[in-house]
Design an enzyme around this catalytic site. Structure first.
Site, PDB file in Angstrom:
ATOM      1  N   GLY A  30       0.837  -1.206   0.000  1.00 26.44           N
ATOM      2  CA  GLY A  30       0.000   0.000   0.000  1.00 26.44           C
ATOM      3  C   GLY A  30       0.867   1.248   0.000  1.00 26.44           C
ATOM      4  CG  ASP A  74      -1.422  -0.320   8.063  1.00 31.57           C
ATOM      5  OD1 ASP A  74      -2.277   0.555   7.831  1.00 31.57           O
ATOM      6  OD2 ASP A  74      -1.325  -1.368   7.396  1.00 31.57           O
ATOM      7  CG  ASP A  84       3.320  -6.783   7.302  1.00 30.37           C
ATOM      8  OD1 ASP A  84       2.869  -6.266   6.251  1.00 30.37           O
ATOM      9  OD2 ASP A  84       2.589  -7.253   8.190  1.00 30.37           O
ATOM     10  CB  THR A 132       2.951   0.677   6.089  1.00 30.91           C
ATOM     11  OG1 THR A 132       1.601   0.442   6.527  1.00 30.91           O
ATOM     12  CG2 THR A 132       3.888   0.360   7.244  1.00 30.91           C
ATOM     13  CE  LYS A 141     -18.213  13.807  27.002  1.00 30.55           C
ATOM     14  NZ  LYS A 141     -17.068  13.043  26.598  1.00 30.55           N
ATOM     15  NE  ARG A 184     -28.089  12.805  12.652  1.00 32.17           N
ATOM     16  CZ  ARG A 184     -28.347  13.280  11.449  1.00 32.17           C
ATOM     17  NH1 ARG A 184     -27.381  13.820  10.736  1.00 32.17           N
ATOM     18  NH2 ARG A 184     -29.551  13.210  10.953  1.00 32.17           N
ATOM     19  CD  GLU A 201      -8.488  -1.392   7.658  1.00 36.01           C
ATOM     20  OE1 GLU A 201      -9.320  -1.385   6.758  1.00 36.01           O
ATOM     21  OE2 GLU A 201      -7.264  -1.311   7.439  1.00 36.01           O
ATOM     22  CG  MET A 223      -7.694   2.403   5.932  1.00 35.32           C
ATOM     23  SD  MET A 223      -6.694   2.644   4.444  1.00 35.32           S
ATOM     24  CE  MET A 223      -7.813   2.066   3.205  1.00 35.32           C
ATOM     25  N   GLY A 224      -5.692   0.743   9.096  1.00 35.87           N
ATOM     26  CA  GLY A 224      -4.663   0.223  10.006  1.00 35.87           C
ATOM     27  C   GLY A 224      -4.507  -1.277   9.917  1.00 35.87           C
ATOM     28  NE  ARG A 225      -2.584  -4.901   5.742  1.00 30.51           N
ATOM     29  CZ  ARG A 225      -3.026  -5.188   4.527  1.00 30.51           C
ATOM     30  NH1 ARG A 225      -3.839  -6.202   4.335  1.00 30.51           N
ATOM     31  NH2 ARG A 225      -2.665  -4.487   3.484  1.00 30.51           N
ATOM     32  CG  ASP A 244       1.789  -2.773  10.494  1.00 30.41           C
ATOM     33  OD1 ASP A 244       2.649  -2.126   9.874  1.00 30.41           O
ATOM     34  OD2 ASP A 244       1.030  -3.589   9.934  1.00 30.41           O
ATOM     35  NE  ARG A 251     -27.556  10.011   9.691  1.00 32.28           N
ATOM     36  CZ  ARG A 251     -28.685   9.887  10.380  1.00 32.28           C
ATOM     37  NH1 ARG A 251     -28.780   9.006  11.372  1.00 32.28           N
ATOM     38  NH2 ARG A 251     -29.735  10.642  10.085  1.00 32.28           N
ATOM     39  NE  ARG A 268      -1.023  -4.751  -0.064  1.00 30.80           N
ATOM     40  CZ  ARG A 268      -1.870  -3.737   0.078  1.00 30.80           C
ATOM     41  NH1 ARG A 268      -2.851  -3.584  -0.777  1.00 30.80           N
ATOM     42  NH2 ARG A 268      -1.750  -2.881   1.078  1.00 30.80           N
ATOM     43  CB  SER A 308     -22.593  15.039  19.598  1.00 33.74           C
ATOM     44  OG  SER A 308     -21.495  15.839  20.003  1.00 33.74           O
TER      45      SER A 308
END
Ligand code: F6P
Length: 324
Positions: A11, A128, A103, A126, A214, A163, A223, A170-172, A130, A248, A72, A216
């Site tokens: 990525g 991520d 990785d 990356t 609170k 709301r 993810e 992201m972050g796998r 990680d 939402r 990839r 909201s």
């Protein structure tokens, strides 16, 4: 060593271009030739390589994405693919590689080194964050800032309509983007794969927030969370509390991978690109260059991809403490 090649793989991440630039200019400074490989390992197998001089990497330090493109590669996972890649390097007299990626990229580089002995230094690129052996990876800081800008905007509308927003980042399998966005965005709760947060706990947090007036809330969902993605989590909550909350979901997605890199990412990428070249020249191989406690360090690929980089529990606890 007289000739090296650089490529980006996996990525893309903001700051990869700054790393390519530093690799090429670092090589020229040390009087070695630099080649660029297009589309990562796939391009190496196909022979998509070209010499890169100093002007070829001008005016790219501020650009997102990667001028070398990325992929990839399935073919490089096979021994035949790696043998073809080796032939391409042999034909051009390339004696060392700088692999910018995550990785998956380093898993490939390790196998390649073990089979063909081509010295390779990896630069962690990356969003991520990680990888063990570096405090931060190239692209992480930009991704967090991009997500944060969106989260701040979401808070405006969440507040106007009383709301609850579930914002997926992201972050796998890693929760680094989630945890930093949670702290910096003042989220009520962060759900990351590194800790277990049950649906019941989410509901309790929301109810407590409502009791403390609170109106909201922002819940950040990494993810890879064990309860599912943000849409699934919101659905599970709705099933339990029916229409008690107006909810939402926003999935930020690939916006986190683009854009001009932050100063932090440009500086990190520059240090790592030059560090990769100088590592190769000093005989280092089969390792990732990283920055830990502001020092350049080289970590064997095996450890960089095999060891866990745990998120500090203090940071995880801090989100809860500061959202009361
Ligand atoms: O590894 C970077 C990353 O953006 C992850 O955060 C995400 O899970 C994945 O790549 C998405 O991959 P793709 O672009 O192939 O959908």
């Amino acid at each position: 060593m007289k000739r090296i090649a650089v490529f980006t793989s996996g990525g893309d991440a903001p700051g990869m271009n700054a790393c390519i630039r530093a690799t090429v200019r670092g090589a020229i400074y040390h009087q070695i030739e630099a080649y660029g490989i297009l589309r990562g390992y796939d391009g190496l197998i196909k022979g998509d390589l070209m010499p890169l001089d100093s002007p070829a990497v001008s005016n790219i330090i501020q650009k997102g994405g990667t001028i070398l493109k990325s992929a990839r590669s399935k073919a490089f996972m096979t021994k035949e693919g790696r043998a073809k890649a080796f032939e391409q390097l042999q034909q051009r007299g390339i004696e060392g590689l700088v692999a910018i990626g995550g990785d998956g990229t380093f898993t490939g580089a390790k196998a390649f080194y073990e089979e063909f002995g081509i010295p390779t230094i990896g630069a962690p690129g990356t969003i991520d964050n990680d990888l063990y052996g570096t405090d931060y990876t190239i692209g992480y800081d930009t991704a967090v800032n991009t997500a944060l800008e969106a989260i701040d905007k979401i808070r405006d509308t969440a507040d106007s309509h009383d709301r609850i927003f579930f914002v997926e980042v992201m972050g796998r399998d890693a929760g680094y983007i989630g945890i930093f966005c949670g702290i910096a965005g003042g989220a009520e709760l962060v759900m990351v794969p590194e800790t277990t947060t049950t649906i019941e706990e989410v509901i309790q947090t929301l109810k407590q927030g409502w009791r403390s007036s609170k109106t909201s809330s922002i819940i950040i969902v990494a993810e890879g969370d064990e309860e599912g993605n943000a849409t699934e989590i919101a659905k599970k909550i709705k099933q339990k509390v029916s229409d008690q909350f107006d909810m939402r979901v926003t999935t930020l997605g690939h916006i986190q991978r683009g854009g001009s890199p932050t100063a932090r990412d440009r500086i990190l990428a520059s240090r790592l690109g030059l560090g990769a070249v100088e590592g190769l020249l000093s005989g280092k191989k089969n390792a990732m260059v990283g920055v830990c406690n502001d020092q350049l360090v080289y970590t064997p690929f095996e450890e960089a991809i095999g060891k866990e980089k745990p998120i500090s529990q203090t940071l995880i606890d801090m989100v809860k403490i500061l959202s009361i």
